[in-house]
Design a protein around this motif. Structure first.
Motif, PDB file in Angstrom:
ATOM      1  N   MET A 505     104.866 -18.440 -13.684  1.00  0.00           N
ATOM      2  CA  MET A 505     104.310 -18.316 -12.332  1.00  0.00           C
ATOM      3  C   MET A 505     103.410 -19.505 -12.054  1.00  0.00           C
ATOM      4  O   MET A 505     102.926 -20.168 -12.960  1.00  0.00           O
ATOM      5  N   CYS A 506     103.152 -19.740 -10.744  1.00  0.00           N
ATOM      6  CA  CYS A 506     102.188 -20.774 -10.384  1.00  0.00           C
ATOM      7  C   CYS A 506     100.795 -20.282 -10.790  1.00  0.00           C
ATOM      8  O   CYS A 506     100.447 -19.139 -10.525  1.00  0.00           O
ATOM      9  N   PRO A 507      99.999 -21.149 -11.432  1.00  0.00           N
ATOM     10  CA  PRO A 507      98.653 -20.716 -11.820  1.00  0.00           C
ATOM     11  C   PRO A 507      97.738 -20.521 -10.608  1.00  0.00           C
ATOM     12  O   PRO A 507      96.714 -19.837 -10.720  1.00  0.00           O
ATOM     13  N   ASN A 508      98.110 -21.085  -9.462  1.00  0.00           N
ATOM     14  CA  ASN A 508      97.234 -20.990  -8.284  1.00  0.00           C
ATOM     15  C   ASN A 508      97.691 -19.950  -7.273  1.00  0.00           C
ATOM     16  O   ASN A 508      96.924 -19.528  -6.422  1.00  0.00           O
ATOM     17  N   CYS A 509      98.988 -19.613  -7.322  1.00  0.00           N
ATOM     18  CA  CYS A 509      99.532 -18.726  -6.305  1.00  0.00           C
ATOM     19  C   CYS A 509     100.302 -17.604  -7.005  1.00  0.00           C
ATOM     20  O   CYS A 509     100.831 -17.799  -8.087  1.00  0.00           O
ATOM     21  N   ASP A 510     100.387 -16.467  -6.350  1.00  0.00           N
ATOM     22  CA  ASP A 510     101.155 -15.383  -6.962  1.00  0.00           C
ATOM     23  C   ASP A 510     102.617 -15.517  -6.598  1.00  0.00           C
ATOM     24  O   ASP A 510     103.167 -14.732  -5.836  1.00  0.00           O
ATOM     25  N   MET A 523     108.255 -26.196 -10.029  1.00  0.00           N
ATOM     26  CA  MET A 523     107.374 -26.507  -8.902  1.00  0.00           C
ATOM     27  C   MET A 523     107.045 -25.256  -8.102  1.00  0.00           C
ATOM     28  O   MET A 523     107.842 -24.338  -8.003  1.00  0.00           O
ATOM     29  N   CYS A 524     105.830 -25.278  -7.509  1.00  0.00           N
ATOM     30  CA  CYS A 524     105.434 -24.209  -6.609  1.00  0.00           C
ATOM     31  C   CYS A 524     105.702 -24.675  -5.187  1.00  0.00           C
ATOM     32  O   CYS A 524     105.244 -25.740  -4.789  1.00  0.00           O
ATOM     33  N   HIS A 525     106.446 -23.907  -4.412  1.00  0.00           N
ATOM     34  CA  HIS A 525     106.760 -24.324  -3.044  1.00  0.00           C
ATOM     35  C   HIS A 525     105.616 -24.035  -2.077  1.00  0.00           C
ATOM     36  O   HIS A 525     105.693 -24.353  -0.905  1.00  0.00           O
ATOM     37  N   TYR A 526     104.557 -23.405  -2.578  1.00  0.00           N
ATOM     38  CA  TYR A 526     103.411 -23.140  -1.698  1.00  0.00           C
ATOM     39  C   TYR A 526     102.297 -24.154  -1.840  1.00  0.00           C
ATOM     40  O   TYR A 526     101.674 -24.533  -0.867  1.00  0.00           O
ATOM     41  N   CYS A 527     102.001 -24.583  -3.078  1.00  0.00           N
ATOM     42  CA  CYS A 527     100.869 -25.501  -3.238  1.00  0.00           C
ATOM     43  C   CYS A 527     101.287 -26.814  -3.876  1.00  0.00           C
ATOM     44  O   CYS A 527     100.446 -27.639  -4.179  1.00  0.00           O
ATOM     45  N   ALA A 528     102.591 -27.009  -4.113  1.00  0.00           N
ATOM     46  CA  ALA A 528     103.098 -28.247  -4.694  1.00  0.00           C
ATOM     47  C   ALA A 528     102.671 -28.448  -6.145  1.00  0.00           C
ATOM     48  O   ALA A 528     102.808 -29.533  -6.691  1.00  0.00           O
ATOM     49  N   TYR A 529     102.162 -27.401  -6.791  1.00  0.00           N
ATOM     50  CA  TYR A 529     101.867 -27.484  -8.225  1.00  0.00           C
ATOM     51  C   TYR A 529     103.158 -27.805  -8.968  1.00  0.00           C
ATOM     52  O   TYR A 529     104.231 -27.344  -8.600  1.00  0.00           O
ATOM     53  N   GLU A 530     103.047 -28.613 -10.008  1.00  0.00           N
ATOM     54  CA  GLU A 530     104.239 -29.032 -10.730  1.00  0.00           C
ATOM     55  C   GLU A 530     103.945 -29.086 -12.220  1.00  0.00           C
ATOM     56  O   GLU A 530     102.867 -29.511 -12.613  1.00  0.00           O
TER      57      GLU A 530
HETATM   58 ZN    ZN Z   1     101.169 -22.671  -6.110  1.00  0.00          ZN
END
Ligand code: ZN
Ligand code: ADP
Length: 791
Positions: A505-510, A523-530
Motif C-alpha cells: 500500500m501507499c505509506p501516505n494514502c489508503d 506508484m501511488c496514483h494519488y500522491c505520486a509516491y514511488e
Molecule cells: Zn499515495
C-alpha cells in the motif's frame, strides 16, 4: 476619488474590500478591473480595483493613496468583476482566488508592463519618450509625475503598452527586411529584384522565411540591401502555437432538416438578443459541430463574439482544425499545453478584440470578451468541466451566468447529456433540440456484449474474449484499424503476495500501489509516491509475488505478443509531453497503425474513417466506483467510444467485455437508448435522493490527527444541522472512500437539499472559522458545492 481594492493575498482574513485614494492625475486611468500596487501593512502588494466611487464614509485623512497602476488597460471587464463576486459567493471562495482563476496565470507571475513608442508617434511624443533614455519604459518604475507626462500620449496611442514576462518567453523576433522607399529602382535587367522590392513595398516588412516562401533567394534579398533599396530589420512575430500547421479545408455544409431546425431555434435567440439554454442532444456523428460552426458564423456576422468549450483541448485536434479552417485568425486557442506567455498572448488577442472566437477547455469559460453572442459547451456532461481544486467552479454554471448577462444563447451539446441537463429539458427549463440521424448515412454500430464470466467458464483466461479476438484478427487481415479501451493505466493494478496475501500500500494514502513496468516501480496514483518493485514480500519475505488486474501497459504487451502488430498507446503516462496527444493520433492515422489502445482519453471526439472496430476490454472499471454517478459515467463512456467505430464507408462493430452483462447501463448503451437509461437512472436517483432531485454539498474534513478529524467533522455536522430544514438530508460524518491521502485522515459529510435560503451564510461562516483557525489546528475543511464526485 476612491477605489475599493481586493488585495492579492489568499487568506480569509483579508477577503474584503480595502479603500484607497486615487491620485487626481490617475483618475481616468484607474477603473474597476485595474491592477494596482498598494501599501498593505508593511509591504507593497498587488491588488485589483473592484469599485470606484466619489465618496467614502471613512476618514479621508486616514486613507492611503494607490501607489502604482500596473496596466493602462484594466485587466478585468465590468462583467467579469460581477461574475467574480457571484462565483466567490456561490462556491464559498475567497474573492481573490476567483479573480486569479479568471485571469491567465501569467498575470499572477512576475510580469511587467512596459511602454513603447509606436511607429507612427508624433514628434512631440518622441521627444517626451526620449527623456527616459530607453527604447522601453517600465511602468512600475515610473513616478506618478512621470506617468502624468506620458498619459496624453498613451491616450493618443503614440505610446503603447506591452507586457513582458520575466522568466518566460520574450516576444519573438525574426530577421527580415523593409523597403527604404527610394524613388530609384533596381536596373531593369534585375527583374527578380524589382519584383521583390515591389512585394516588400506592398506587403510591408517581410521575414526572410516568408520571402523565401515566395520564391526569392537570399542572394536577391542581399542585393536589395547592399544597393540600399531595403534595410535589414528585426520583425516581431506573435508566438503562434499552430505555426506551420496545415489546416485541412472544412467546407460549410448544407444542413439536414434536423440540423436546420436546431439552427433556426438557436438563431432566433441570437437575433432577438434573448438568453435561452438549448440542449442539443445528438447521437455521435449527427453533425452537432456543424451546427456550432454555423451558429458562430451568425454571431460573428452581428459583430459579436463566441466562446466554444471543449472537454480537453489536447484531445480535440480535429475540432480545433475545423474551427481554424472555417474562421482562420479569428480563433484564439486556449490550449492547456501552452506556456504562460503563449496563453497570455491568446488571452490578449481576445481582450483587445483581435480574436473573436475562443476555443478551449474549462478555464476558457472566462474568455474576456465584452460582447458575447453565444456560448457553446460541447460534451456538456464531461466531468472535466468541474474544477477539482479551489475554486471548485463548474464551467456550465459559469457559462449560464455569462450568457444571462449578455442575453445570448447557451448551447449544451452531447450524445449523452448529464442527467441534470436532460431533466431540465424535460420540464422546458432548457429547450431540447434533437439530432437523431447521421447526415452521412453511416449507420450507428450495434454493440455486442460479451460475458467474461462465461469466457472463464469456457476455459479462456485471457483478457481478450474469443469473439473480440476473432474480430481483431479480421481487421488486421483487412488493413482496417481499431480502438481498444481499457480504463486503467499502469501495468498491473496491484501486487499481492501469494503466500500471506499482503498487498503493498501507499505509506501516505489508503490505497494499493500500482505496478508500472516501464520503470519497474510501484506508484501511488494519488500522491505520486514511488518505490522500486520489491523482490520479496515486505511482510513474510516469500518470493511469491503475483500481479493482479491489468493496465494499459500490460495489455500493450499482450497485444503485441499475440498479434505481432504495431500499437499506439495513449494514457496519462504516454501523453505528458507537450504535443504528445497530437503526435500519437497523427501516427495512428498517417502510418495506419492497426491498434490504438488507451484509457478513456481515446473515447472522445476522434473521427478516423478507417476505424471499423471498437473493443471495450473491461466495461466494469467505472461501474464499480463508489460514486452515485458510476452508472451514468459507464453509459456515457460506452456510448462515446462506440461512436468512434464506422465513421467511414464500412459499418463499424463494437464489443463490450463485462462481468455485469445484465446491468442496465451496459444493456442500454448497447441499444443506444439514452431516453430509457435516463428514465431508469432517474428512478434510482429519486429513491436514493440524489441529484437532479437534490442539490449536494460535500464537506471534507482532513488532518494528520484522526481525533481532530472526528471532532471537527462532528462540529461541522452540528453547525449544518442547526441551520437547515427537516427536508434536507445530512449523511455522515463518515470516513471518505479513500480514508487517508498524503498522510491526512479524511472524513466527509454530504448534505442533500432542495432549497435552503440560509445555507450559504452558514457555509461562509464555516469556511471562515476553519480557514482562520487552520494555523492553530491544522484541520482543514473543504466545501465542494455541486460536487462532481462524492469520493
Ligand atoms: Zn499515495
Ligand atoms: P458531431 O459533432 O455530432 O459528432 P460532426 O459535426 O462532427 O458531428 O459531423 C459528423 C460528420 O458528418 C463530419 O464528417 C461532418 O463533416 C459531416 N457532416 C455534418 N453535417 C453535415 C451535413 N449537413 N451534410 C453533410 N455532412 C455533414
Amino acid at each position: 476619488m476612491y477605489a475599493s481594492v481586493i488585495v492579492q493575498i489568499s487568506s480569509k482574513n483579508v477577503d474584503r474590500l480595502y479603500t484607497y485614494k486615487i491620485p487626481d492625475h490617475l483618475k481616468d486611468k484607474i477603473q474597476p478591473g485595474s491592477r494596482v500596487f498598494v501599501s498593505f501593512g508593511p509591504r507593497m502588494i498587488q491588488g485589483f480595483v473592484i469599485e470606484v466611487s466619489q465618496h467614502t464614509d471613512l476618514d479621508p485623512s486616514k486613507i492611503k493613496e494607490i501607489q502604482k497602476v500596473m496596466d493602462i488597460e484594466p485587466v478585468l471587464t465590468k462583467e467579469l468583476i460581477e461574475l467574480s463576486k457571484k462565483l466567490a459567493d456561490y462556491y464559498v471562495e475567497r474573492h481573490i482566488k476567483v479573480i486569479e482563476a479568471i485571469l491567465p496565470a501569467a498575470l499572477k507571475m512576475k510580469s511587467k508592463s512596459v511602454l513603447k513608442l509606436s511607429n507612427e508617434a508624433s514628434l512631440e511624443a518622441v521627444n517626451q519618450f526620449k527623456q527616459f533614455h530607453n527604447d522601453k519604459i517600465n511602468v512600475k518604475n515610473l513616478t506618478m509625475d512621470d506617468l502624468k507626462l506620458l498619459i496624453p500620449f498613451i491616450n493618443s496611442k503614440d505610446i503603447y503598452e506591452e507586457k513582458e514576462f520575466e522568466q518566460h518567453t520574450k516576444m519573438k523576433t525574426r530577421r527580415g527586411i523593409e523597403s527604404n522607399y527610394l524613388d530609384a529602382r533596381p536596373s531593369s535587367r534585375a527583374v527578380k529584384q524589382i519584383e521583390l522590392l515591389e512585394l516588400v513595398e506592398n506587403k510591408g516588412p517581410m521575414t526572410y522565411e516568408s520571402i523565401e516562401e515566395e520564391g526569392y533567394s537570399i542572394g536577391i534579398i542581399n542585393a536589395l540591401v547592399d544597393k540600399g533599396f531595403c534595410k535589414k530589420i528585426d520583425i516581431l512575430v506573435e508566438r503562434d502555437p499552430f505555426e506551420g500547421r496545415v489546416f485541412y479545408e472544412d467546407k460549410k455544409k448544407v444542413l439536414t432538416d434536423e440540423q436546420a431546425r436546431a439552427f433556426k431555434a438557436i438563431n432566433q435567440s441570437i437575433q432577438n438578443n434573448t438568453h435561452e439554454t438549448f440542449l442539443l442532444h445528438g447521437i455521435t456523428g449527427s453533425g452537432k459541430t456543424e451546427v456550432y460552426l454555423q451558429v458562430i458564423e451568425e454571431v460573428l456576422n452581428r459583430g459579436e463574439n463566441a466562446i466554444m468549450m471543449v472537454p480537453e483541448i489536447a484531445l480535440t485536434p480535429q475540432m480545433v482544425n475545423r474551427f481554424k479552417s472555417r474562421f482562420g485568425d479569428d480563433v484564439a486557442v486556449m490550449h492547456s499545453m501552452l506556456s504562460h506567455g503563449e496563453r497570455y498572448d491568446e488571452w490578449r488577442k481576445i481582450r483587445e478584440g483581435r480574436a473573436r472566437i475562443s476555443i478551449g477547455a474549462r478555464s476558457n469559460v472566462f474568455a474576456p470578451f465584452d460582447n458575447i453572442g453565444c456560448i457553446i459547451i460541447d460534451e456538456e456532461h464531461e466531468s472535466t468541466y468541474k474544477q477539482n481544486e479551489r475554486p471548485y467552479y463548474h464551467a456550465r454554471e459559469v457559462a449560464k451566468w455569462r450568457a444571462e448577462y449578455f442575453n445570448c444563447p447557451l448551447i449544451l451539446g452531447s450524445a449523452t447529456p448529464s442527467l441534470e441537463s436532460y431533466a431540465r429539458s424535460e420540464v422546458n427549463v432548457y429547450k431540447r433540440l434533437e439530432l437523431t440521424k447521421r447526415p452521412t448515412n453511416q449507420t450507428l454500430p450495434t454493440p455486442e456484449i460479451v460475458s467474461m464470466s462465461k469466457e472463464r467458464e469456457a476455459g479462456n483466461t485471457s483478457i481478450i474474449s474469443r469473439n473480440l479476438d476473432m474480430k481483431i484478427r479480421d481487421r488486421i487481415e483487412k488493413d482496417e484499424q481499431m480502438i481498444l479501451l481499457l480504463n486503467r493505466r499502469g501495468y498491473a493494478n496491484f501486487l499481492v503476495c501469494q503466500n500471506c496475501g499482503h498487498v503493498p500500500m501507499c505509506p501516505n494514502c489508503d490505497i494499493s500501489l500500482t505496478y508500472h513496468k516501464s520503470n519497474a516501480s510501484l506508484m501511488c496514483h494519488y500522491c505520486a509516491y514511488e518505490e522500486p518493485m520489491p523482490h520479496a514480500c515486505g511482510v513474510c519475505g516469500e518470493h511469491d509475488l503475483s500481479l493482479r488486474g491489468t493496465g494499459t501497459q500490460k495489455i500493450e504487451e499482450v497485444l503485441r505478443d499475440t498479434y505481432n502488430v504495431d500499437i499506439v498507446r495513449m494514457d496519462i503516462d504516454t501523453t505528458r509531453q507537450k504535443g504528445a496527444h497530437e503526435k500519437l493520433l497523427k501516427q495512428f492515422e498517417e502510418e495506419s497503425v492497426p491498434i490504438l489502445l488507451g484509457t478513456q482519453m481515446i473515447a472522445k471526439g476522434l473521427d478516423f474513417k478507417n476505424v471499423t472496430l471498437v473493443g471495450v476490454l473491461n466495461a466494469d472499471t467505472i461501474l464499480n466506483l463508489p460514486d452515485y454517478r458510476a452508472n451514468e459515467r459507464t453509459f456515457q463512456l460506452l456510448t462515446q467510444v462506440s461512436g468512434r467505430a464506422g465513421r467511414g464507408d464500412i459499418k463499424g462493430e463494437v464489443v463490450y467485455q463485462t462481468y455485469n452483462e445484465d446491468h442496465y447501463a451496459i444493456q442500454l448503451a448497447k441499444n443506444n437508448n439514452y431516453r430509457e437509461f435516463f428514465l431508469r437512472e432517474m428512478e434510482f436517483r429519486k429513491l436514493a435522493r440524489y441529484s437532479p432531485y437534490y442539490f449536494h454539498i460535500l464537506f471534507t474534513v482532513s488532518s494528520e490527527n484522526i481525533e481532530d478529524v472526528i471532532k471537527a467533522s462532528s462540529d461541522v455536522h452540528k453547525e449544518i444541522q442547526n441551520h437547515v430544514s427537516k427536508s434536507s438530508i445530512i449523511i455522515g460524518p463518515s470516513p471518505s472512500p479513500i480514508e487517508r491521502i498524503q498522510n491526512k485522515y479524511r472524513f466527509q459529510i454530504i448534505l442533500k437539499y432542495k432549497s435552503e435560503p440560509e445555507l450559504f451564510d452558514v457555509l461562509h461562516k464555516l469556511d471562515t472559522k476553519y480557514s482562520i483557525n487552520y494555523q492553530k489546528t491544522k484541520t482543514a475543511l473543504r466545501i465542494d458545492v455541486d460536487p462532481e464526485y462524492i469520493m
